[in-house]
Write a protein that holds these residues in place. Structure first.
Motif, short mmCIF file in Angstrom:
data_model
loop_
_atom_site.label_atom_id
_atom_site.label_comp_id
_atom_site.label_asym_id
_atom_site.label_seq_id
_atom_site.Cartn_x
_atom_site.Cartn_y
_atom_site.Cartn_z
N GLY A 1 0.81 -1.22 0.00
CA GLY A 1 0.00 0.00 0.00
C GLY A 1 0.84 1.26 0.00
N VAL A 2 2.02 1.19 -0.61
CA VAL A 2 2.94 2.33 -0.66
C VAL A 2 3.06 2.78 -2.11
N GLU A 3 2.93 4.08 -2.33
CA GLU A 3 3.14 4.66 -3.66
C GLU A 3 4.61 5.03 -3.79
N PRO A 4 5.38 4.31 -4.62
CA PRO A 4 6.82 4.58 -4.73
C PRO A 4 7.16 6.03 -5.06
N GLU A 5 6.40 6.66 -5.96
CA GLU A 5 6.69 8.05 -6.33
C GLU A 5 6.49 8.99 -5.15
N ALA A 6 5.44 8.77 -4.39
CA ALA A 6 5.18 9.59 -3.20
C ALA A 6 6.25 9.37 -2.15
N LEU A 7 6.70 8.12 -2.00
CA LEU A 7 7.76 7.83 -1.04
C LEU A 7 9.06 8.51 -1.45
N GLN A 8 9.37 8.50 -2.74
CA GLN A 8 10.57 9.20 -3.24
C GLN A 8 10.50 10.67 -2.88
N PHE A 9 9.38 11.29 -3.15
CA PHE A 9 9.19 12.71 -2.89
C PHE A 9 9.34 13.01 -1.40
N CYS A 10 8.66 12.24 -0.57
CA CYS A 10 8.70 12.45 0.88
C CYS A 10 10.07 12.19 1.47
N PHE A 11 10.80 11.24 0.87
CA PHE A 11 12.11 10.92 1.39
C PHE A 11 13.05 12.12 1.30
N GLY A 12 12.96 12.86 0.21
CA GLY A 12 13.80 14.06 0.06
C GLY A 12 13.58 15.06 1.18
N ALA A 13 12.33 15.25 1.55
CA ALA A 13 12.02 16.18 2.64
C ALA A 13 12.45 15.62 3.99
N ALA A 14 12.23 14.34 4.22
CA ALA A 14 12.58 13.72 5.51
C ALA A 14 14.09 13.63 5.71
N ALA A 15 14.84 13.52 4.63
CA ALA A 15 16.29 13.33 4.73
C ALA A 15 17.05 14.64 4.97
N ARG A 16 16.39 15.77 4.80
CA ARG A 16 17.04 17.07 4.97
C ARG A 16 17.70 17.16 6.34
N ASP A 17 18.97 17.60 6.37
CA ASP A 17 19.75 17.78 7.60
C ASP A 17 19.99 16.48 8.36
N THR A 18 20.10 15.36 7.64
CA THR A 18 20.43 14.07 8.25
C THR A 18 21.62 13.46 7.51
N VAL A 19 22.09 12.30 7.97
CA VAL A 19 23.20 11.62 7.29
C VAL A 19 22.79 11.16 5.89
N ALA A 20 21.50 11.15 5.61
CA ALA A 20 20.99 10.71 4.30
C ALA A 20 20.60 11.88 3.41
N GLN A 21 21.02 13.08 3.78
CA GLN A 21 20.59 14.28 3.05
C GLN A 21 20.85 14.22 1.56
N ASP A 22 22.01 13.75 1.15
CA ASP A 22 22.33 13.72 -0.28
C ASP A 22 22.21 12.32 -0.88
N ALA A 23 21.58 11.42 -0.16
CA ALA A 23 21.48 10.02 -0.60
C ALA A 23 20.50 9.85 -1.74
N ARG A 24 20.79 8.86 -2.57
CA ARG A 24 19.89 8.46 -3.65
C ARG A 24 19.07 7.28 -3.11
N LEU A 25 17.77 7.34 -3.26
CA LEU A 25 16.88 6.27 -2.80
C LEU A 25 16.53 5.39 -3.99
N GLU A 26 16.91 4.13 -3.91
CA GLU A 26 16.59 3.15 -4.94
C GLU A 26 15.50 2.24 -4.38
N ILE A 27 14.32 2.27 -4.98
CA ILE A 27 13.22 1.44 -4.52
C ILE A 27 13.15 0.18 -5.37
#
Length: 113
Positions: A38-64
């Motif tokens: 029940g997860v929309e991959p495109e929405a998860l990609q978008f949200c991940f960018g916002a959630a990763a801000r100012d963390t160790v994953a800030q510049d990470a690429r998310l591969e689903i």
């Protein structure tokens, strides 16, 4: 949109791993997402960018990586691919199919520095 809370959970997992395994940043995250989760991959990609801000994953690429659904028929015992939670068993036609895979999400691998 529950994808934001899922992205935040993934970040918490990564932040905890960074503390325990002593790495400072993440380059790539491979995330397995079940097709029945029940997860929309495109929405998860978008949200991940916002959630990763100012963390160790800030510049990470998310591969689903999409994990296909599988089910086991309670009537005949056959194991088969499942596209929907309402699928009938292709072997016997029963609707007693229990989902046995493809309904979760997990961090599979990290490329870290």
């Amino acid at each position: 949109m529950h994808e934001l809370s899922l992205a935040e959970s993934v970040i918490r997992i990564i932040e905890h791993a960074a503390l325990t395994q002593q790495f400072s940043s993440v380059r790539t995250i491979w995330l397995e997402v079940g097709s029945l989760a029940g997860v929309e991959p495109e929405a998860l990609q978008f949200c991940f960018g916002a959630a990763a801000r100012d963390t160790v994953a800030q510049d990470a690429r998310l591969e689903i990586i999409e994990v296909p659904g599988t089910g086991t028929c309670a009537d005949c015992g056959s194991v088969h691919p499942v596209r929907s939670l309402l699928d009938a068993c292709p072997a016997c036609g029963a609707y007693a199919v229990q989902v046995s895979g493809g309904n979760g999400m997990r961090v599979r691998e990290l490329d870290v520095v």
